[in-house]
Motif scaffolding. Sequence first.
Motif, PDB file in Angstrom:
ATOM      1  N   ASP A 137      95.940   3.578 -17.917  1.00 24.83           N
ATOM      2  CA  ASP A 137      96.421   2.229 -17.646  1.00 24.83           C
ATOM      3  C   ASP A 137      95.761   1.264 -18.635  1.00 24.83           C
ATOM      4  O   ASP A 137      94.773   1.590 -19.297  1.00 24.83           O
ATOM      5  N   TYR A 138      96.325   0.055 -18.704  1.00 29.24           N
ATOM      6  CA  TYR A 138      95.796  -0.966 -19.597  1.00 29.24           C
ATOM      7  C   TYR A 138      94.689  -1.750 -18.901  1.00 29.24           C
ATOM      8  O   TYR A 138      94.805  -2.112 -17.728  1.00 29.24           O
ATOM      9  N   THR A 139      93.603  -1.991 -19.632  1.00 29.61           N
ATOM     10  CA  THR A 139      92.443  -2.652 -19.040  1.00 29.61           C
ATOM     11  C   THR A 139      92.171  -4.033 -19.624  1.00 29.61           C
ATOM     12  O   THR A 139      91.416  -4.806 -19.024  1.00 29.61           O
ATOM     13  N   GLN A 140      92.747  -4.346 -20.783  1.00 36.47           N
ATOM     14  CA  GLN A 140      92.517  -5.649 -21.393  1.00 36.47           C
ATOM     15  C   GLN A 140      93.654  -5.978 -22.356  1.00 36.47           C
ATOM     16  O   GLN A 140      94.254  -5.084 -22.953  1.00 36.47           O
ATOM     17  N   THR A 141      93.959  -7.273 -22.464  1.00 35.26           N
ATOM     18  CA  THR A 141      95.019  -7.736 -23.352  1.00 35.26           C
ATOM     19  C   THR A 141      94.464  -8.804 -24.284  1.00 35.26           C
ATOM     20  O   THR A 141      93.640  -9.627 -23.885  1.00 35.26           O
ATOM     21  N   PHE A 142      94.933  -8.775 -25.535  1.00 31.01           N
ATOM     22  CA  PHE A 142      94.521  -9.751 -26.545  1.00 31.01           C
ATOM     23  C   PHE A 142      95.778 -10.414 -27.090  1.00 31.01           C
ATOM     24  O   PHE A 142      96.629  -9.754 -27.686  1.00 31.01           O
ATOM     25  N   HIS A 143      95.884 -11.718 -26.861  1.00 27.38           N
ATOM     26  CA  HIS A 143      97.091 -12.455 -27.257  1.00 27.38           C
ATOM     27  C   HIS A 143      96.750 -13.429 -28.372  1.00 27.38           C
ATOM     28  O   HIS A 143      95.818 -14.231 -28.255  1.00 27.38           O
ATOM     29  N   HIS A 144      97.509 -13.356 -29.455  1.00 28.91           N
ATOM     30  CA  HIS A 144      97.183 -14.119 -30.666  1.00 28.91           C
ATOM     31  C   HIS A 144      98.113 -15.301 -30.881  1.00 28.91           C
ATOM     32  O   HIS A 144      98.330 -15.723 -32.023  1.00 28.91           O
ATOM     33  N   GLY A 145      98.667 -15.834 -29.808  1.00 29.24           N
ATOM     34  CA  GLY A 145      99.558 -16.978 -29.960  1.00 29.24           C
ATOM     35  C   GLY A 145     100.792 -16.585 -30.728  1.00 29.24           C
ATOM     36  O   GLY A 145     101.522 -15.686 -30.344  1.00 29.24           O
ATOM     37  N   GLU A 146     101.035 -17.237 -31.842  1.00 26.04           N
ATOM     38  CA  GLU A 146     102.207 -16.941 -32.657  1.00 26.04           C
ATOM     39  C   GLU A 146     101.826 -16.248 -33.962  1.00 26.04           C
ATOM     40  O   GLU A 146     102.561 -16.301 -34.944  1.00 26.04           O
ATOM     41  N   LYS A 147     100.667 -15.568 -33.967  1.00 26.85           N
ATOM     42  CA  LYS A 147     100.211 -14.876 -35.166  1.00 26.85           C
ATOM     43  C   LYS A 147     100.326 -13.363 -34.954  1.00 26.85           C
ATOM     44  O   LYS A 147      99.909 -12.831 -33.938  1.00 26.85           O
ATOM     45  N   GLU A 148     100.873 -12.700 -35.951  1.00 21.91           N
ATOM     46  CA  GLU A 148     101.153 -11.269 -35.838  1.00 21.91           C
ATOM     47  C   GLU A 148      99.915 -10.424 -36.132  1.00 21.91           C
ATOM     48  O   GLU A 148      99.072 -10.783 -36.953  1.00 21.91           O
ATOM     49  N   ASP A 173      86.363 -10.617 -28.129  1.00 17.33           N
ATOM     50  CA  ASP A 173      85.434 -10.023 -27.176  1.00 17.33           C
ATOM     51  C   ASP A 173      86.179  -8.966 -26.359  1.00 17.33           C
ATOM     52  O   ASP A 173      87.190  -9.275 -25.717  1.00 17.33           O
ATOM     53  N   VAL A 174      85.726  -7.719 -26.400  1.00 19.17           N
ATOM     54  CA  VAL A 174      86.431  -6.634 -25.713  1.00 19.17           C
ATOM     55  C   VAL A 174      86.418  -6.831 -24.200  1.00 19.17           C
ATOM     56  O   VAL A 174      87.422  -6.576 -23.527  1.00 19.17           O
ATOM     57  N   HIS A 175      85.303  -7.298 -23.661  1.00 20.18           N
ATOM     58  CA  HIS A 175      85.176  -7.404 -22.206  1.00 20.18           C
ATOM     59  C   HIS A 175      86.071  -8.492 -21.624  1.00 20.18           C
ATOM     60  O   HIS A 175      86.742  -8.286 -20.612  1.00 20.18           O
ATOM     61  N   THR A 176      86.122  -9.666 -22.278  1.00 14.69           N
ATOM     62  CA  THR A 176      86.869 -10.794 -21.720  1.00 14.69           C
ATOM     63  C   THR A 176      88.267 -10.938 -22.307  1.00 14.69           C
ATOM     64  O   THR A 176      89.123 -11.596 -21.715  1.00 14.69           O
ATOM     65  N   GLY A 177      88.491 -10.363 -23.481  1.00 16.26           N
ATOM     66  CA  GLY A 177      89.772 -10.533 -24.169  1.00 16.26           C
ATOM     67  C   GLY A 177      89.886 -11.850 -24.913  1.00 16.26           C
ATOM     68  O   GLY A 177      90.943 -12.163 -25.469  1.00 16.26           O
ATOM     69  N   ALA A 178      88.792 -12.617 -24.934  1.00 17.63           N
ATOM     70  CA  ALA A 178      88.817 -13.942 -25.554  1.00 17.63           C
ATOM     71  C   ALA A 178      88.649 -13.839 -27.068  1.00 17.63           C
ATOM     72  O   ALA A 178      87.943 -12.964 -27.578  1.00 17.63           O
ATOM     73  N   SER A 179      89.294 -14.758 -27.776  1.00 19.05           N
ATOM     74  CA  SER A 179      89.129 -14.869 -29.220  1.00 19.05           C
ATOM     75  C   SER A 179      87.828 -15.611 -29.501  1.00 19.05           C
ATOM     76  O   SER A 179      87.600 -16.711 -28.989  1.00 19.05           O
TER      77      SER A 179
END
Length: 204
Positions: A137-148, A173-179
């Motif tokens: 299963d997925y444990t963390q997501t990283f979203h980059h806005g509109e950047k590929e 940050d791997v734990h929080t998913g924050a940039s």
Amino acid sequence: TFVYLWEIATGKCIHTFDFKYCRSGISTLSFNPDGSKIYTVVDGKMNVWDLVTKACILECDLNCERVTSFRFSPDGSKILAGIYTQSGSIYKLIDALTGEYLHSFENQTFCFSPDGMSILERKSWDTMALWNIETVDYTQTFHHGEKEFDSACFSPDGKKILTGGFKTIALWDVHTGASLYTIEAHQYRSEWVWFSPDGNKILS
């Protein structure tokens, strides 16, 4: 078609692997992490060779035209392979000892985490996710806005992820998913990113 095993000290070829009936060439070749085996993919078939005896100890059909990427987990027990078929590209998690398919990814997969427990997958053009091998299963997501996202890797301690994309590189940050920060670093795409072994420097 041949694969040659060379000895660095003498510059001599110490063994030749002969693929007599090869049609489409060698897709990939690699040592496993502990250096005890050689892996080759020829005509969609994966062969595992014992480095001491030079004997083929495993052959399995990957059912593909070619392999586009081939990465071992840190302990060498699993392989993350990019596989191209007539239907398109797909990424497979493979048991390195048996050749058994363990999981399929429809999206691009970048790498294993340093502990070998997670795989970094691009879920969409601007979103990455960590997929856990044990929980499936997925444990963390990283979203980059509109950047590929074009490239990604883990820091040596596994606590951070470095990504490259259109004109930018970013640290996560791997734990929080924050940039943690983003740098406008390139004129076009950053297709390769890498940490130094001590984790204090990066290449892009």
